[in-house]
Design a protein around this motif. Structure first.
Motif, PDB file in Angstrom:
ATOM      1  N   UNK A 129       0.837  -1.193   0.000  1.00 45.25           N
ATOM      2  CA  UNK A 129       0.000   0.000   0.000  1.00 45.25           C
ATOM      3  C   UNK A 129       0.876   1.249   0.000  1.00 45.25           C
ATOM      4  N   UNK A 130       0.222   2.395  -0.156  1.00 45.75           N
ATOM      5  CA  UNK A 130       0.956   3.663  -0.054  1.00 45.75           C
ATOM      6  C   UNK A 130       1.632   3.784   1.308  1.00 45.75           C
ATOM      7  N   UNK A 131       0.915   3.359   2.354  1.00 42.26           N
ATOM      8  CA  UNK A 131       1.463   3.451   3.707  1.00 42.26           C
ATOM      9  C   UNK A 131       2.713   2.586   3.854  1.00 42.26           C
ATOM     10  N   UNK A 132       2.658   1.375   3.308  1.00 45.50           N
ATOM     11  CA  UNK A 132       3.827   0.482   3.356  1.00 45.50           C
ATOM     12  C   UNK A 132       4.989   1.120   2.593  1.00 45.50           C
ATOM     13  N   UNK A 133       4.707   1.674   1.420  1.00 45.16           N
ATOM     14  CA  UNK A 133       5.764   2.295   0.618  1.00 45.16           C
ATOM     15  C   UNK A 133       6.426   3.445   1.369  1.00 45.16           C
ATOM     16  N   UNK A 136       9.459  -5.511   2.759  1.00 45.35           N
ATOM     17  CA  UNK A 136       9.229  -6.663   3.634  1.00 45.35           C
ATOM     18  C   UNK A 136       9.269  -6.214   5.100  1.00 45.35           C
ATOM     19  N   UNK A 137      10.251  -5.412   5.454  1.00 48.52           N
ATOM     20  CA  UNK A 137      10.372  -4.926   6.829  1.00 48.52           C
ATOM     21  C   UNK A 137       9.170  -4.066   7.219  1.00 48.52           C
ATOM     22  N   UNK A 138       8.771  -3.164   6.348  1.00 53.42           N
ATOM     23  CA  UNK A 138       7.618  -2.302   6.634  1.00 53.42           C
ATOM     24  C   UNK A 138       6.348  -3.132   6.792  1.00 53.42           C
ATOM     25  N   UNK A 139       6.206  -4.153   5.985  1.00 54.07           N
ATOM     26  CA  UNK A 139       5.052  -5.053   6.085  1.00 54.07           C
ATOM     27  C   UNK A 139       5.076  -5.788   7.419  1.00 54.07           C
TER      28      UNK A 139
END
Length: 125
Positions: free
Chosen positions: A64-68, A91-94
């Motif tokens: 998502x935009x938030x993950x990016x 992957x880390x943000x997820x």
């Protein structure tokens, strides 16, 4: 959570990764992967049906935009460049947005630890 190496090893029936996945599923934990992970892990030598079967047993999390934006912030904080570490950062943000507890099965322990800090347990595979 599986990164590309974790997914590749699981598809190749690696005993360690298969045990991690089985234990998680047996204990009602979701096993997740970023939507980028299957793309990075794709290998023409793996039969498509087998690859898709493994993917069907995971929860594939969208980018998502938030993950990016989180991934960009993680790269900035770790002093890493997106060209080389973009997928790892996603992957880390997820993982950081996933329901706790979170374990990442990866061959990239140093990079994942830099990106996730102490909030996620990183396991070498």
């Amino acid at each position: 959570m599986l990164d590309s190496e974790g997914l590749s090893k699981w598809c190749a029936a690696d005993l360690q990764v298969t045990a991690y996945v089985r234990e998680a599923q047996d204990n009602d934990f979701r096993v997740i992967a970023s939507a980028l992970t299957p793309i990075e892990a794709y290998d023409m030598r793996i039969k498509n049906d087998r690859f898709r079967w493994h993917l069907s047993r995971l929860r594939i999390e969208p980018v998502t935009d938030e993950i990016a934006f989180d991934a960009i912030d993680l790269l900035r904080a770790a002093g890493l460049h997106g060209h080389e570490y973009a997928v790892d950062a996603v992957v880390a943000a997820t993982a950081l947005r996933a329901v706790r507890p979170v374990v990442i099965a990866t061959s990239d322990v140093d990079d994942m630890t830099k990106l996730c800090g102490k909030e996620v347990r990183v396991v070498k595979i």
